[in-house]
Write an enzyme that holds these catalytic residues in place. Structure first.
Site, PDB file in Angstrom:
ATOM      1  N   LYS A 172       0.859  -1.184   0.000  1.00  0.00           N
ATOM      2  CA  LYS A 172       0.000   0.000   0.000  1.00  0.00           C
ATOM      3  C   LYS A 172       0.895   1.233   0.000  1.00  0.00           C
ATOM      4  CE  LYS A 172      -1.618   2.808   2.840  1.00  0.00           C
ATOM      5  NZ  LYS A 172      -1.564   4.031   1.979  1.00  0.00           N
ATOM      6  N   GLY A 225       7.003   5.591   8.140  1.00  0.00           N
ATOM      7  CA  GLY A 225       6.103   6.732   8.220  1.00  0.00           C
ATOM      8  C   GLY A 225       6.193   7.404   9.578  1.00  0.00           C
ATOM      9  N   SER A 226       5.113   8.012   9.990  1.00  0.00           N
ATOM     10  CA  SER A 226       5.121   8.826  11.200  1.00  0.00           C
ATOM     11  C   SER A 226       5.109   7.973  12.453  1.00  0.00           C
ATOM     12  CB  SER A 226       3.906   9.755  11.216  1.00  0.00           C
ATOM     13  OG  SER A 226       2.717   9.008  11.466  1.00  0.00           O
ATOM     14  N   ASN A 227       5.572   8.566  13.549  1.00  0.00           N
ATOM     15  CA  ASN A 227       5.576   7.856  14.832  1.00  0.00           C
ATOM     16  C   ASN A 227       4.166   7.554  15.311  1.00  0.00           C
ATOM     17  OD1 ASN A 227       8.320   9.018  14.678  1.00  0.00           O
ATOM     18  ND2 ASN A 227       8.508   8.084  16.695  1.00  0.00           N
ATOM     19  N   VAL A 229       1.404   6.963  13.591  1.00  0.00           N
ATOM     20  CA  VAL A 229       0.848   5.816  12.879  1.00  0.00           C
ATOM     21  C   VAL A 229       1.618   4.547  13.225  1.00  0.00           C
ATOM     22  CG1 VAL A 229       0.383   4.825  10.611  1.00  0.00           C
ATOM     23  CG2 VAL A 229      -0.048   7.252  11.022  1.00  0.00           C
ATOM     24  N   GLY A 230       2.942   4.657  13.318  1.00  0.00           N
ATOM     25  CA  GLY A 230       3.764   3.492  13.632  1.00  0.00           C
ATOM     26  C   GLY A 230       3.411   2.868  14.969  1.00  0.00           C
ATOM     27  N   GLU A 247      10.054   1.930  10.725  1.00  0.00           N
ATOM     28  CA  GLU A 247      11.074   2.963  10.536  1.00  0.00           C
ATOM     29  C   GLU A 247      10.315   4.278  10.514  1.00  0.00           C
ATOM     30  OE1 GLU A 247      13.433   5.730   9.861  1.00  0.00           O
ATOM     31  OE2 GLU A 247      12.583   5.335   7.890  1.00  0.00           O
ATOM     32  N   CYS A 281      13.516  11.569   6.603  1.00  0.00           N
ATOM     33  CA  CYS A 281      13.651  11.179   8.013  1.00  0.00           C
ATOM     34  C   CYS A 281      15.081  11.345   8.486  1.00  0.00           C
ATOM     35  CB  CYS A 281      13.163   9.754   8.227  1.00  0.00           C
ATOM     36  SG  CYS A 281      13.915   8.536   7.134  1.00  0.00           S
ATOM     37  N   GLU A 382       9.836  16.609  15.300  1.00  0.00           N
ATOM     38  CA  GLU A 382      10.107  16.504  13.869  1.00  0.00           C
ATOM     39  C   GLU A 382       9.205  17.449  13.089  1.00  0.00           C
ATOM     40  OE1 GLU A 382      11.112  12.924  10.809  1.00  0.00           O
ATOM     41  OE2 GLU A 382       9.200  12.771  11.853  1.00  0.00           O
TER      42      GLU A 382
END
Length: 493
Positions: A172, A225-227, A229-230, A247, A281, A382
């Site tokens: 995706k 991706g973002s923290n 969402v991670g 990551e 990143c 960030e």
């Protein structure tokens, strides 16, 4: 152009019949429409992948690798075409887009080599007439979720090792950058990858992404991706006992000591902070400088920023392109306002560019703050844009402490001529990547890529380490003694 899903070797409209615009961030023009898929589309892809993977795993690994070699050759042949498409949909300048496609080429050839390695281990058994070894085996169906800032490179970091190891992939991609996904699927097809081994299902995170994460037949999720969402993905995978590789963000720093080559340091900072418009990143968002050279470094940085041409990345003379969309533009500007409110001094930039050639795109002026303290939000959070904060320190120990004080741990760098400083930094900086006399970005595909602390969960993309995400270890014992032998049981022999 309507960008469809690629499922079981066929291009298909989403079951939702819904599409979203794809915007060129340099011009604001709609250049395509992308499928916005639902759970049914994910399920269709996963079921096809599950069946195809059984056959694919039986193909000898060197034969699987031959397809990756062909993928690499096709990427190489189409490098310029792909780079221009990448710049149109993502915005990064053309020289960087070429470099990103080159990462995919390098990854194809490197991971194809693993088709004749995929090394396990043999080891002596503690018993007579017994053989012991461990081998890598594929996990099954792999789900990968990738961001828009490196729409082809990150996909190759994940899909190539997964495929050479004998897995099937459901990908995706970010809806902002679907053209690269379409092109990579076409290349896989042309290279001879069997239908069902590689799928692309477009859509947003809450719908298509969540369906992929929660699907019971997906055994691994690899996410960049973002923290925020991670963390959510990690929680869901944890409940499902599903393997997950994350990551995520970075708050990377360049340390400049008082003995540094300032010309080299400025070059490294400018490239790290403003390349890809700071949307990496690994971007440098903090400069930790020794107080004795702070003023001179600032003077040189200001001179360098003034030479940066901002504009459409297809112009070969442009060095800083647009950011991805209006939402990103507003987020960056909010952080700049926060920095001013916190008491940081704005040296240059700090504004959205709206006039003339910038009127239709999403451009932010390269921005430098000074007199920043380590506890300010602009020094800890960030921003993901062309904004860098200068922090003054008195010693290497203080510089390392400031570097390590944030929640992230992806990349760091030090500029110094002192070999003792170099080795102390290599030992004490708590990031997954450390550069010496270079900026914070520029990873090579044969080394592990990833970070510590809030940047990830211990897994790595790229290098041999990537195989650990997409394989399981199987220990095998062959007893040819002709009798029952029991390990760890004292037989008195």
């Amino acid at each position: 152009m309507k960008i469809q899903n690629y499922i079981n070797g066929e291009w298909k409209e989403p079951s939702t019949r819904q599409f979203a615009p794809v915007i060129n961030p340099a011009t604001g023009e709609t250049i395509a429409e992308v499928a916005m898929s639902g759970p049914n589309d994910i399920d269709e892809a996963v079921q096809a992948a599950k069946e195809a993977q059984k056959r694919w795993a039986l193909v000898p690994a060197p034969k699987r690798a031959e397809i990756l070699y062909q993928v690499g050759m096709l990427l190489k042949e189409r490098k310029e075409q792909l780079a221009r498409l990448l710049t149109m949909e993502m915005g990064k300048v053309i020289e960087e887009a070429r470099g990103e496609v080159q990462e995919g080429i390098d990854m194809a050839f490197y991971m194809a080599g693993e088709g004749r390695r995929l090394f396990g281990d043999t080891t002596p058994s503690e018993l007579k007439d017994k053989f012991a070894m461990s081998v890598r085996v594929p996990v099954g169906v792999v789900g990968i979720i990738t961001p828009w800032n490196f729409p082809i490179a990150i996909a190759t970091w994940k899909s190539f090792p997964a495929i050479v190891a004998g897995n099937a992939v459901v990908w995706k991609p970010a809806p902002e950058t679907p053209i690269m996904a379409q092109e990579l699927a076409r290349i896989f097809e042309e290279a001879g990858l069997p239908p069902g081994v590689f799928h692309v299902v477009h859509g947003d995170g809450p719908t298509a992404g969540n369906a992929l994460v929660e699907h019971p037949d997906v055994k691994v999720i690899s996410f960049t991706g973002s923290n925020e969402v991670g963390r959510t993905i990690a929680e869901k995978c944890g409940r499902l006992l599903k393997k997950v590789s994350l990551e995520m963000g970075g708050k990377n720093a360049v340390i400049v000591m008082d003995d540094a080559d300032l010309t080299l340091a400025v070059d490294g900072i400018i490239w790290s902070a403003f390349g890809t418009s700071g949307q990496r990143c690994t971007a440098c968002s903090r400069v930790i400088v020794h107080e004795r050279v702070k003023q001179e470094l600032e003077r040189r940085l200001l001179e360098a920023v003034k030479t940066l041409k901002i504009g459409n990345g297809l112009d070969e003379t442009v060095k800083v392109g647009p950011v991805i969309h209006e939402e990103a533009l507003q987020k960056i500007d909010r952080y700049v306002r926060i920095g001013v409110e916190e008491g940081a001094k704005l040296l240059v930039g700090g504004c959205i560019l709206r006039e003339g050639d910038y009127a239709r795109g999403f451009y932010y002026a390269p921005t430098i703050f000074t007199d920043v303290t380590p506890n300010m939000r602009i020094a800890r959070e960030e921003i993901f844009g062309p904004v860098v904060s200068i922090i003054s320190v008195r010693s290497l120990d203080e510089a390392i402490a400031v570097n390590n004080s944030v929640d992230y741990g992806l990349s760091s760098a030090i500029f110094t001529r002192d070999v003792n400083n170099v080795f102390r930094a290599m030992r004490d900086l708590d990031t997954g990547i450390v550069y010496v006399n270079a900026g914070t970005t520029g990873a090579e595909i044969h080394l592990p890529f990833g970070g510590t602390k809030g940047t990830g969960n211990g897994h790595r993309d790229s290098g041999v380490a990537a195989l650990d995400v997409f394989t399981e270890w199987r220990s095998i014992y062959v007893d040819f003694s002709g009798k029952l032998q029991r390990a760890q049981i004292d037989t008195g022999d």
